[in-house]
Scaffold this motif. Structure first.
Motif, PDB file in Angstrom:
ATOM      1  N   ARG A  29       7.187  51.082  53.532  1.00 41.19           N
ATOM      2  CA  ARG A  29       6.638  52.200  52.766  1.00 41.19           C
ATOM      3  C   ARG A  29       6.935  52.003  51.286  1.00 41.19           C
ATOM      4  N   LEU A  30       5.909  52.228  50.454  1.00 42.29           N
ATOM      5  CA  LEU A  30       6.002  51.960  49.020  1.00 42.29           C
ATOM      6  C   LEU A  30       5.484  53.158  48.238  1.00 42.29           C
ATOM      7  N   GLY A  31       5.928  53.274  46.984  1.00 45.04           N
ATOM      8  CA  GLY A  31       5.481  54.341  46.110  1.00 45.04           C
ATOM      9  C   GLY A  31       6.440  55.500  46.094  1.00 45.04           C
ATOM     10  N   ASP A  32       6.040  56.548  45.364  1.00 48.86           N
ATOM     11  CA  ASP A  32       6.905  57.720  45.223  1.00 48.86           C
ATOM     12  C   ASP A  32       6.532  58.844  46.191  1.00 48.86           C
ATOM     13  N   GLY A  33       5.611  58.581  47.101  1.00 44.84           N
ATOM     14  CA  GLY A  33       5.227  59.579  48.099  1.00 44.84           C
ATOM     15  C   GLY A  33       4.196  60.577  47.628  1.00 44.84           C
ATOM     16  N   SER A  34       3.698  60.436  46.408  1.00 48.83           N
ATOM     17  CA  SER A  34       2.719  61.386  45.881  1.00 48.83           C
ATOM     18  C   SER A  34       1.317  61.037  46.366  1.00 48.83           C
ATOM     19  N   GLY A  35       0.454  62.035  46.434  1.00 48.10           N
ATOM     20  CA  GLY A  35      -0.940  61.807  46.780  1.00 48.10           C
ATOM     21  C   GLY A  35      -1.147  61.565  48.256  1.00 48.10           C
ATOM     22  N   ALA A  36      -2.398  61.242  48.584  1.00 50.42           N
ATOM     23  CA  ALA A  36      -2.778  61.006  49.976  1.00 50.42           C
ATOM     24  C   ALA A  36      -2.167  59.703  50.473  1.00 50.42           C
ATOM     25  N   SER A  37      -1.838  59.690  51.739  1.00 48.31           N
ATOM     26  CA  SER A  37      -1.225  58.504  52.346  1.00 48.31           C
ATOM     27  C   SER A  37      -2.277  57.458  52.683  1.00 48.31           C
ATOM     28  N   VAL A  38      -1.967  56.205  52.377  1.00 42.33           N
ATOM     29  CA  VAL A  38      -2.804  55.069  52.740  1.00 42.33           C
ATOM     30  C   VAL A  38      -1.960  54.131  53.597  1.00 42.33           C
ATOM     31  N   VAL A  39      -2.490  53.756  54.752  1.00 44.14           N
ATOM     32  CA  VAL A  39      -1.769  52.845  55.656  1.00 44.14           C
ATOM     33  C   VAL A  39      -2.677  51.650  55.938  1.00 44.14           C
ATOM     34  N   LEU A  40      -2.183  50.458  55.635  1.00 45.84           N
ATOM     35  CA  LEU A  40      -2.941  49.254  55.942  1.00 45.84           C
ATOM     36  C   LEU A  40      -2.113  48.345  56.830  1.00 45.84           C
ATOM     37  N   ARG A  41      -2.807  47.520  57.599  1.00 46.37           N
ATOM     38  CA  ARG A  41      -2.134  46.603  58.519  1.00 46.37           C
ATOM     39  C   ARG A  41      -2.711  45.203  58.357  1.00 46.37           C
ATOM     40  N   PHE A  42      -1.801  44.239  58.175  1.00 45.73           N
ATOM     41  CA  PHE A  42      -2.194  42.835  58.197  1.00 45.73           C
ATOM     42  C   PHE A  42      -2.187  42.355  59.648  1.00 45.73           C
ATOM     43  N   ASN A  43      -3.246  41.654  60.015  1.00 43.57           N
ATOM     44  CA  ASN A  43      -3.358  41.170  61.391  1.00 43.57           C
ATOM     45  C   ASN A  43      -2.961  39.707  61.542  1.00 43.57           C
ATOM     46  N   SER A  44      -2.592  39.064  60.428  1.00 44.10           N
ATOM     47  CA  SER A  44      -2.125  37.681  60.514  1.00 44.10           C
ATOM     48  C   SER A  44      -1.241  37.368  59.320  1.00 44.10           C
ATOM     49  N   ALA A  45      -0.310  36.445  59.539  1.00 43.85           N
ATOM     50  CA  ALA A  45       0.542  35.984  58.442  1.00 43.85           C
ATOM     51  C   ALA A  45      -0.283  35.245  57.394  1.00 43.85           C
ATOM     52  N   GLN A  46      -1.335  34.591  57.833  1.00 48.48           N
ATOM     53  CA  GLN A  46      -2.207  33.874  56.902  1.00 48.48           C
ATOM     54  C   GLN A  46      -2.842  34.836  55.895  1.00 48.48           C
ATOM     55  N   GLU A  67      -9.042  40.714  59.033  1.00 50.02           N
ATOM     56  CA  GLU A  67      -7.643  40.291  58.972  1.00 50.02           C
ATOM     57  C   GLU A  67      -6.760  41.364  58.342  1.00 50.02           C
ATOM     58  N   LEU A  68      -7.405  42.397  57.813  1.00 50.16           N
ATOM     59  CA  LEU A  68      -6.701  43.532  57.217  1.00 50.16           C
ATOM     60  C   LEU A  68      -7.459  44.789  57.613  1.00 50.16           C
ATOM     61  N   ASP A  69      -6.768  45.765  58.184  1.00 52.35           N
ATOM     62  CA  ASP A  69      -7.390  47.026  58.596  1.00 52.35           C
ATOM     63  C   ASP A  69      -6.762  48.188  57.848  1.00 52.35           C
ATOM     64  N   ILE A  70      -7.574  49.190  57.555  1.00 47.85           N
ATOM     65  CA  ILE A  70      -7.072  50.430  56.967  1.00 47.85           C
ATOM     66  C   ILE A  70      -6.938  51.437  58.102  1.00 47.85           C
ATOM     67  N   LEU A  71      -5.699  51.823  58.399  1.00 44.34           N
ATOM     68  CA  LEU A  71      -5.432  52.741  59.512  1.00 44.34           C
ATOM     69  C   LEU A  71      -5.454  54.195  59.071  1.00 44.34           C
ATOM     70  N   GLN A  72      -5.178  54.445  57.809  1.00 44.39           N
ATOM     71  CA  GLN A  72      -5.208  55.809  57.276  1.00 44.39           C
ATOM     72  C   GLN A  72      -5.741  55.745  55.859  1.00 44.39           C
ATOM     73  N   GLY A  73      -6.653  56.637  55.533  1.00 47.70           N
ATOM     74  CA  GLY A  73      -7.345  56.544  54.254  1.00 47.70           C
ATOM     75  C   GLY A  73      -8.529  55.596  54.393  1.00 47.70           C
TER      76      GLY A  73
END
Length: 429
Positions: A29-46, A67-73
């Motif tokens: 988790r990154l940032g100061d917690g302000s605003g809408a939450s964005v969650v992304l997931r990497f599907n590979s180390a590459q 190879e990258l999905d947005i789970l929230q936002g």
């Protein structure tokens, strides 16, 4: 998480609420917690490594390829979060600077837009199915920046105001000869003829656009007033009272600016007026975004005003008015993005998942760049003579009022717009 990526994100994300799930399933988790939450997931180390080393290209590619999905936002929220955290105090890594210098060094080669190459570039983007564009454009299929009197204005009305605003600057009268360089699906040319009484020649390099534009002319019985052609601007032989070009100059290529304006000067009669409507940058000259260069607009470039004016000054033309449209394109793209997402299943039926992700990233990234980045729209009025237009700008609103009255008298918008069955209306979001 990749060490370089983690180091970069720790330095970069100071504001907002971003959660990154790495390819091993660990959440950061990154940032100061302000605003809408964005969650992304990497599907590979590459994908983690690729984005860490070259985010300008690989963020979009990783999203496009799944190879990258947005789970929230949404991907738009992620890009806007990046803009929120960008600033002069954030120094990019040395290899990112190297990529940018390499892109600038290669830009003249990438923009070597000969006739053959220009035709191929156009086919890559504009010869996609017209059904795709009908999913998100206004009924008149205007694929350029609209003109919003206020942010709540429906897109179709804002596009009508854009055409009226441009026509006002052209000071058109019945019977004038106009060339529309990059005529798209014909909406601007039809407006200039139906409302302002001009005889219009429109040129495009897109077979799809030409077919739609000619069909519209035939259905309106305007073959004696409007002629759309498959033709390169360099091959036009006639002269005209007026020249208009909307959203085409971005495809000319920096190597060809001098020739473009010299050709325009030779086509424009001595007392004529030209209006150039183009995306531009408010920063010094740079390079095309690598994702857009590779996947969306090959051979394209967004110029700085200094680059445009250097070629204008050598052409014999003079600038009689320059207007900078700010935020208008961000609002236009918001409508397009939301309409595209509302009809994404139709795009998926035409193409595939990778295409839909690519298009979503393109629309989201462009909207964000017009809203928070360094991109605007230039409207540059040009002429041979200092007295070709009035010496104050008061004539522009006066002309707009006159054109609005003519629209009412001549039923615009009305039957001249595509019909419901042929060009399905997409409601403004």
């Amino acid at each position: 998480m990749n060490t370089i990526l983690r180091s970069f994100l720790d330095r970069f994300i100071g504001r907002g609420d971003l959660t990154v799930i790495d390819s091993r399933g660990t959440a950061h988790r990154l940032g100061d917690g302000s605003g809408a939450s964005v969650v992304l997931r990497f599907n590979s180390a590459q994908a983690e490594r690729a984005v860490a080393l070259n985010p300008a290209l690989k963020l979009g590619e990783s999203f496009m390829e799944g190879e990258l999905d947005i789970l929230q936002g949404s991907i738009y929220d992620l890009i806007m979060l990046a803009y929120e955290n960008a600033g002069p105090e954030l120094m990019p890594a040395f290899w990112m600077k190297a990529f940018e210098k390499m892109r600038i060094a290669k830009r003249r080669l990438q923009q070597m837009n000969t006739r053959l190459r220009a035709r191929g570039n156009v086919k890559r983007h504009y010869d996609l199915s017209a059904q795709l564009y009908r999913m998100f454009l206004d009924p008149d299929m205007q694929y350029s920046c609209a003109y919003f009197a206020d942010a709540d204005m429906p897109l179709a009305q804002a596009q009508l105001l854009k055409k009226r605003h441009i026509a006002a600057k052209l000071l058109l009268r019945d019977g004038m000869d106009v060339v529309d360089i990059g005529c798209g699906w014909g909406g601007m040319g039809l407006y200039l003829s139906q409302v302002a009484g001009a005889r219009v020649t429109g040129v495009t390099l897109s077979d799809e656009q030409l077919a739609v534009a000619r069909d519209r002319v035939a259905r309106e019985g305007m073959e004696d007033r409007v002629d759309f052609r498959l033709q390169d601007y360099r091959d036009i032989s006639e002269t005209f009272d007026r020249i208009v070009s909307v959203g085409m100059f971005e495809h000319v290529g920096i190597n060809h600016y001098d020739r473009f304006f010299r050709k325009s000067a030779s086509m424009l009669r001595r007392d004529g007026v030209m209006l150039l409507h183009s995306i531009g940058r408010v920063e010094p000259p740079g390079a095309t975004n690598p994702f857009l260069q590779r996947y969306i607009f090959p051979g394209g470039y967004i110029p700085a005003l200094s680059e445009v004016m250097r070629s204008v000054e050598k052409s014999g033309l003079i600038a009689t008015d320059i207007e900078i449209l700010r935020i208008h394109y961000a609002e236009t793209l918001r409508h397009w993005r939301l309409a595209f997402m509302a009809h994404r299943d139709k795009a998926l039926a035409l193409y595939d998942e990778a295409f839909c992700r690519m298009w979503e990233f393109y629309l989201a990234g462009c909207e964000a760049s017009f809203r928070e980045g360094s991109v605007v729209v230039f409207q540059i009025q040009l002429a041979h003579r200092l007295d070709a237009v009035p010496i104050t700008r008061d004539y522009i609103p006066a002309e707009e009022q006159r054109l609005e009255r003519l629209e009412g008298q001549r039923g615009i918008p009305g039957p001249a717009w595509p019909t419901e069955g042929r060009f399905p209306h997409i409601a403004s979001p």
